[in-house]
Design an enzyme around this catalytic site. Structure first.
Site, short mmCIF file in Angstrom:
data_model
loop_
_atom_site.label_atom_id
_atom_site.label_comp_id
_atom_site.label_asym_id
_atom_site.label_seq_id
_atom_site.Cartn_x
_atom_site.Cartn_y
_atom_site.Cartn_z
N ASN A 12 0.85 -1.19 0.00
CA ASN A 12 0.00 0.00 0.00
C ASN A 12 0.89 1.24 0.00
OD1 ASN A 12 -1.41 2.26 1.10
ND2 ASN A 12 -3.07 0.89 1.69
N HIS A 15 0.96 6.20 1.91
CA HIS A 15 1.68 7.14 2.76
C HIS A 15 2.90 7.77 2.09
CE1 HIS A 15 -1.30 6.68 5.67
NE2 HIS A 15 -1.15 5.37 5.69
N HIS A 48 -5.60 3.69 -1.70
CA HIS A 48 -6.93 4.06 -1.17
C HIS A 48 -7.21 5.51 -1.56
CE1 HIS A 48 -9.61 4.33 2.74
NE2 HIS A 48 -10.27 4.66 1.64
N ARG A 50 -9.25 8.24 -0.83
CA ARG A 50 -10.21 8.62 0.22
C ARG A 50 -11.09 9.76 -0.30
NH1 ARG A 50 -8.74 6.49 5.63
NH2 ARG A 50 -10.54 7.68 6.31
N ARG A 54 -6.92 12.86 1.12
CA ARG A 54 -5.84 13.30 2.00
C ARG A 54 -4.48 12.72 1.59
NH1 ARG A 54 -7.38 9.90 7.38
NH2 ARG A 54 -9.31 11.05 7.10
N GLU A 75 -8.66 0.65 -3.20
CA GLU A 75 -9.49 0.69 -1.98
C GLU A 75 -10.42 1.88 -2.06
OE1 GLU A 75 -7.63 0.85 1.81
OE2 GLU A 75 -6.41 -0.88 1.37
N THR A 106 -8.19 3.47 8.51
CA THR A 106 -9.41 2.67 8.47
C THR A 106 -9.51 1.89 9.79
OG1 THR A 106 -9.03 2.52 6.11
CG2 THR A 106 -10.72 1.08 7.02
N1 PXP Z 1 -5.81 -3.22 4.06
C1 PXP Z 1 -6.77 -2.27 4.07
C2 PXP Z 1 -8.13 -2.63 3.59
C3 PXP Z 1 -6.49 -0.97 4.51
O1 PXP Z 1 -7.47 -0.04 4.53
C4 PXP Z 1 -5.17 -0.64 4.89
C5 PXP Z 1 -4.85 0.74 5.34
O2 PXP Z 1 -5.09 1.64 4.34
C6 PXP Z 1 -4.20 -1.66 4.83
C7 PXP Z 1 -4.55 -2.93 4.43
C8 PXP Z 1 -2.78 -1.39 5.17
O3 PXP Z 1 -2.66 -1.01 6.49
P1 PXP Z 1 -1.28 -0.43 7.00
O4 PXP Z 1 -1.03 0.82 6.23
O5 PXP Z 1 -1.52 -0.21 8.44
O6 PXP Z 1 -0.23 -1.47 6.71
#
Ligand code: PXP
Length: 257
Positions: A12, A15, A48, A50, A54, A75, A106
């Protein structure tokens, strides 16, 4: 189902966009991070979009769709706006997540059981567009039942409570959460769902989750991007991949040996 399949890693990249947006402008570029992650061993990229934009932007999704050679897991919240965007881009997969503007991340799973009617038409429209739909849910039999009745092929189990308990040093709660995740992964797989998991996973917490033989995919973001500050994105992803593979290999050792 036995643990003979490879456990996929979805990275993901939200960030990277968070850091970019802290200053405005284009740097660091989440698409560059996605391409590097794929080279380092990510089997897919998760982003994701959003409602408040953001981190990931509409332009990021467009560029990811153009640039990626690995599947994009998009997402999104269950809103008409996001449905329209998903149908326009047709990513490989959509993961429907709950979203509240005031939350930092989330925070819980989707209430698939309570939102059945609202989700049903959305899931059907996405499936008609050949998009693989998953629901991000708590490890709860009610939610698994709701997911099956919605005909989704995949669910992702929320590992946040397990990870939080690990970090709080609360072994009892961590054990309880792990047991819930274990049972849900077995039960969901038994119902014919492809089981994924994610949220809050780190080098310290990943092994017991990766060892769950019925899981097919882990989605990991925040920790990998943070750790990349110290060890680079490539090294961090490779290390996570190795920890996952080692844990998964353990599950293949027969209990009797
Ligand atoms: N899976 C889903 C569905 C999420 O919403 C997120 C966070 O955006 C993650 C996995 C990954 O989480 P993290 O960033 O805490 O590793």
């Amino acid at each position: 189902m036995s643990g003979t399949h490879k456990l996929r890693l979805g990275v993901n990249i939200d960030h990277v966009a968070t850091i970019r947006n802290a200053r405005g402008g284009n740097l660091p570029d989440p698409v560059r991070a996605a391409l590097l992650a794929a080279e380092a061993g990510a089997d897919g990229i998760t982003a994701h979009l959003r409602e408040d934009r953001r981190h990931i932007s509409d332009g990021d999704i467009e560029r990811l769709m153009d640039a990626l050679t690995v599947p994009l897991n998009f997402e999104m919240a269950a809103t008409p706006e996001m449905l329209e965007i998903a149908l326009r881009h047709r990513p490989h997969a959509v993961c429907i997540v709950p979203e509240r503007r005031e939350e930092r991340t989330t925070e819980g799973g989707l209430d698939a059981a309570g939102s059945h009617n609202r989700l049903a038409s959305m899931v059907a429209e996405l499936a008609d567009a050949s998009i693989r739909v998953s629901l991000f849910i708590e490890a709860d039999p009610r939610q698994l039942d709701a997911a099956t009745s919605l005909n989704v092929p995949v669910v992702e189990l929320h590992t946040g409570a397990y990870c939080e308990a690990c970090f709080a040093g609360d072994g009892v709660a961590a054990g309880r959460e792990l047991e819930r995740l274990t049972q849900a992964s077995i039960e969901g797989a038994g119902m014919g769902l492809e089981m994924h998991a994610g949220h809050g996973l780190t080098f310290e917490t990943v092994a017991p989750i990766a060892a769950l033989a019925d899981l097919h995919e882990l989605n990991i973001g925040h920790f990998l991007i943070g750790e990349a500050i110290f060890d680079g994105l490539e090294g961090t992803i490779k290390k996570m991949r190795t920890l996952m593979d080692e844990a998964r290999a353990e599950t293949l050792v027969p209990q009797s040996s």
